[in-house]
Design an enzyme around this catalytic site. Structure first.
Site, PDB file in Angstrom:
ATOM      1  N   GLY A 239       2.436  49.962  80.228  1.00  0.00           N
ATOM      2  CA  GLY A 239       1.347  50.804  79.746  1.00  0.00           C
ATOM      3  C   GLY A 239       1.567  52.291  79.764  1.00  0.00           C
ATOM      4  N   GLU A 274       6.325  46.240  84.071  1.00  0.00           N
ATOM      5  CA  GLU A 274       6.631  45.651  82.761  1.00  0.00           C
ATOM      6  C   GLU A 274       6.605  46.704  81.654  1.00  0.00           C
ATOM      7  OE1 GLU A 274       3.477  42.812  82.182  1.00  0.00           O
ATOM      8  OE2 GLU A 274       4.077  41.555  83.861  1.00  0.00           O
ATOM      9  N   GLY A 276       7.389  48.745  78.343  1.00  0.00           N
ATOM     10  CA  GLY A 276       7.978  48.501  77.027  1.00  0.00           C
ATOM     11  C   GLY A 276       8.222  49.843  76.354  1.00  0.00           C
ATOM     12  N   ARG A 277       7.134  50.445  75.911  1.00  0.00           N
ATOM     13  CA  ARG A 277       7.212  51.698  75.148  1.00  0.00           C
ATOM     14  C   ARG A 277       7.965  52.805  75.900  1.00  0.00           C
ATOM     15  NH1 ARG A 277       2.855  52.840  71.553  1.00  0.00           N
ATOM     16  NH2 ARG A 277       1.685  51.428  72.898  1.00  0.00           N
ATOM     17  N   ARG A 313       2.336  50.947  62.608  1.00  0.00           N
ATOM     18  CA  ARG A 313       1.480  51.687  63.554  1.00  0.00           C
ATOM     19  C   ARG A 313       0.540  52.699  62.891  1.00  0.00           C
ATOM     20  NH1 ARG A 313       2.611  54.410  67.547  1.00  0.00           N
ATOM     21  NH2 ARG A 313       1.222  53.328  68.965  1.00  0.00           N
ATOM     22  N   TYR A 317      -3.237  51.604  63.672  1.00  0.00           N
ATOM     23  CA  TYR A 317      -3.911  52.350  64.745  1.00  0.00           C
ATOM     24  C   TYR A 317      -4.156  53.814  64.380  1.00  0.00           C
ATOM     25  CZ  TYR A 317      -1.280  48.663  67.286  1.00  0.00           C
ATOM     26  OH  TYR A 317      -0.702  47.495  67.708  1.00  0.00           O
ATOM     27  N   CYS A 343       1.097  48.235  47.786  1.00  0.00           N
ATOM     28  CA  CYS A 343      -0.088  48.414  46.949  1.00  0.00           C
ATOM     29  C   CYS A 343      -1.375  48.408  47.768  1.00  0.00           C
ATOM     30  CB  CYS A 343      -0.128  47.329  45.889  1.00  0.00           C
ATOM     31  SG  CYS A 343       1.385  47.344  44.947  1.00  0.00           S
ATOM     32  N   GLU A 344      -1.490  49.358  48.656  1.00  0.00           N
ATOM     33  CA  GLU A 344      -2.702  49.547  49.456  1.00  0.00           C
ATOM     34  C   GLU A 344      -2.771  51.018  49.816  1.00  0.00           C
ATOM     35  OE1 GLU A 344      -3.955  47.275  52.658  1.00  0.00           O
ATOM     36  OE2 GLU A 344      -2.759  45.511  52.171  1.00  0.00           O
TER      37      GLU A 344
HETATM   38  N1  LLP Z   1       2.834  43.718  79.811  1.00  0.00           N
HETATM   39  C1  LLP Z   1       1.891  43.097  79.084  1.00  0.00           C
HETATM   40  C2  LLP Z   1       1.240  41.915  79.631  1.00  0.00           C
HETATM   41  C3  LLP Z   1       1.560  43.593  77.807  1.00  0.00           C
HETATM   42  O1  LLP Z   1       0.614  42.984  77.103  1.00  0.00           O
HETATM   43  C4  LLP Z   1       2.227  44.745  77.301  1.00  0.00           C
HETATM   44  C5  LLP Z   1       1.897  45.278  75.982  1.00  0.00           C
HETATM   45  C6  LLP Z   1       3.215  45.339  78.104  1.00  0.00           C
HETATM   46  C7  LLP Z   1       3.493  44.812  79.349  1.00  0.00           C
HETATM   47  C8  LLP Z   1       3.998  46.537  77.663  1.00  0.00           C
HETATM   48  O2  LLP Z   1       3.195  47.638  77.452  1.00  0.00           O
HETATM   49  P1  LLP Z   1       3.831  49.087  77.177  1.00  0.00           P
HETATM   50  O3  LLP Z   1       4.581  49.514  78.409  1.00  0.00           O
HETATM   51  O4  LLP Z   1       4.733  48.973  76.006  1.00  0.00           O
HETATM   52  O5  LLP Z   1       2.653  49.941  76.888  1.00  0.00           O
HETATM   53  N2  LLP Z   1       1.507  47.323  69.231  1.00  0.00           N
HETATM   54  C9  LLP Z   1       0.878  48.337  70.071  1.00  0.00           C
HETATM   55  C10 LLP Z   1       1.141  48.093  71.538  1.00  0.00           C
HETATM   56  C11 LLP Z   1       0.691  46.738  72.007  1.00  0.00           C
HETATM   57  C12 LLP Z   1       0.983  46.499  73.468  1.00  0.00           C
HETATM   58  C13 LLP Z   1       0.688  45.098  73.861  1.00  0.00           C
HETATM   59  N3  LLP Z   1       0.999  44.779  75.220  1.00  0.00           N
HETATM   60  C14 LLP Z   1       1.359  49.701  69.630  1.00  0.00           C
HETATM   61  O6  LLP Z   1       2.113  49.790  68.663  1.00  0.00           O
HETATM   62  O7  LLP Z   1       0.950  50.717  70.198  1.00  0.00           O
END
Ligand code: LLP
Length: 415
Positions: A239, A274, A276-277, A313, A317, A343-344
């Protein structure tokens, strides 16, 4: 420090010029920097080194096998949300024993496969799911390590589509229910309570919601401990956001660790995160080429060869991504809406961007390493783009551009 820098007005990914990459691999294409990923992984690892920690990279952010293999080599575990993601981790050489399996609706076949593969832990999201995991574990004779995903009812102050820790969201179990379910797990021969977890949302730029979440989470850990349920780990999810604009500032892993410190102190717990981003977001560019410049009475449009199917994105969003000319020409800038061929009218990548460009110019869309390619589709029968990993002065094609043949290879005309 960014790995994407200008030299003599030309954008480089590490030591490779982006115009050379576009010539060699065509556009649109995603370009990732290996050094940027290594750097952000190490920053996380060093910020959390005071505690026994496992970084379980959230595969959903970018699941290319080359990226997973790189993270596996750095020592990462993985957070997966589907059988497909688990197979990717295994194929990339990741250790299934370092996998946590999240997600609200795990299918029976996915649970079976994960048990067989020997994953570390299931992050459980409901009583019903716990019962399913228990009965499959019993039938297979393989006890399942579980963690309950708690929904702390905390507002993460992010886009509503990516908020997950509020009680109206579909995710997790309420604290009181978690307490009850842990008693039940303690009675089971087929379940083992390995830990507890939460994930309140994505792209958080403020640490206060994490603090509020940890207060509730660790209080429950202590209550459980008090009644003889000693958990091995606490998984605080992902997150942590990144700064997409110059106006934003994102807390780094060090600041995140400071919020965690009082909670981890004096507790014999392992930590799982966990992200990701925060690991891959800033490590990617999307290169595209201007097909036409179209000037109307209202606006100037830069019509490019990337679209909402390649990078969703902005459409989904209203997300803002930096857009710059790969070669910075001398001349006057104009305001452009950067849009694709789909086409949107929702097919836009950036609005009112100041650029000095002409037909044929290359553009770079920034900070697309996370939730970029993974959210791409074939809408409008467009082939998904190529992906390239740059390492110093070397460039590796890590996914070929899709071909017309691949586009309908699995379709069947009856009769
Ligand atoms: N753990 C769980 C259970 C999650 O659902 C997620 C992301 C993460 C970890 C990783 O979160 P991060 O560190 O990346 O914020 N498509 C959206 C983001 C969706 C995130 C969903 N869950 C975007 O493009 O902003």
């Amino acid at each position: 420090m960014s790995q994407f820098t200008y030299r003599d007005n030309l954008l480089y990914a590490e030591e490779v010029s982006c115009s050379k990459l576009a010539d060699a691999y065509g556009t649109p294409c995603y370009v990732y920097s290996k050094a940027a990923i290594q750097h952000s992984y190490q920053a996380y690892a060093s910020a959390l080194q005071h505690w026994p920690t496992r970084i379980c990279y959230a595969v959903k952010a970018n699941s290319n096998l080359a990226i997973l293999s790189l993270l596996a080599q750095l020592g990462a575990g993985f957070d997966v949300v589907s059988g497909g993601e688990l197979e990717r981790v295994i194929r990339a050489g990741g250790d299934a024993g370092k996998v946590v399996f999240s997600g609200v609706a795990k299918r029976a076949d996915e649970i079976r496969r994960a048990l067989l593969a020997g994953i570390y832990c299931f992050n459980i999201e409901s009583r019903e799911e716990l019962e399913r995991v228990e009965s499959i574990a019993k039938e297979m004779g393989i006890p399942a390590r579980v963690s309950l995903r708690v929904n702390p009812d905390v507002n993460p102050s992010t886009h509503p589509y990516i908020s997950t820790g509020l009680k109206e969201n579909k995710f997790g179990v309420e604290i009181d229910q978690a307490w009850e379910l842990y008693q039940r797990i303690a009675q089971s021969r087929d379940l083992h309570a390995a830990g507890i977890d939460c994930h309140i949302g994505s792209q958080l730029l403020d640490l206060a919601p994490f603090q509020a979440c940890f207060e509730k989470l660790f209080e429950l850990v202590d209550r459980l401990h008090g009644c003889g349920i000693a958990l091995q780990h606490v998984d605080v999810g992902g997150g942590l956001g990144i700064a997409y604009t110059h106006r934003e500032s994102a807390p780094g892993p060090q600041e995140f660790a400071k919020v965690l410190a009082p909670f981890m102190q004096d507790r014999q717990l392992e930590l799982i995160v966990e992200p990701g981003r925060a690991l891959v977001g800033a490590a990617g560019l999307l290169l595209c080429r201007v097909e036409y410049l179209k000037h109307t009475a209202q606006k100037n449009f830069a019509l490019v060869d990337a679209a909402m199917n390649d990078l969703l994105r902005p459409s989904l969003y209203s997300a803002w991504h930096g857009i710059s000319a790969v070669y910075k020409e001398a001349g006057d800038e104009m305001l452009y809406d950067v849009v694709g061929p789909v086409c949107e009218s929702s097919d836009w990548l950036g609005s009112q961007r100041s650029l000095c460009i002409k037909q044929g110019s290359l553009l770079a869309i920034h900070d697309v390493g996370a939730y970029g390619f993974v959210m791409a589709s074939n809408y409008n029968s467009r082939m998904r783009p190529a992906e390239i990993l740059v390492d110093g002065d070397q460039a590796w094609l890590v996914r070929k551009r899709e071909s017309i043949e691949q586009l309908f290879a699995d379709e069947i005309i009856p009769g």
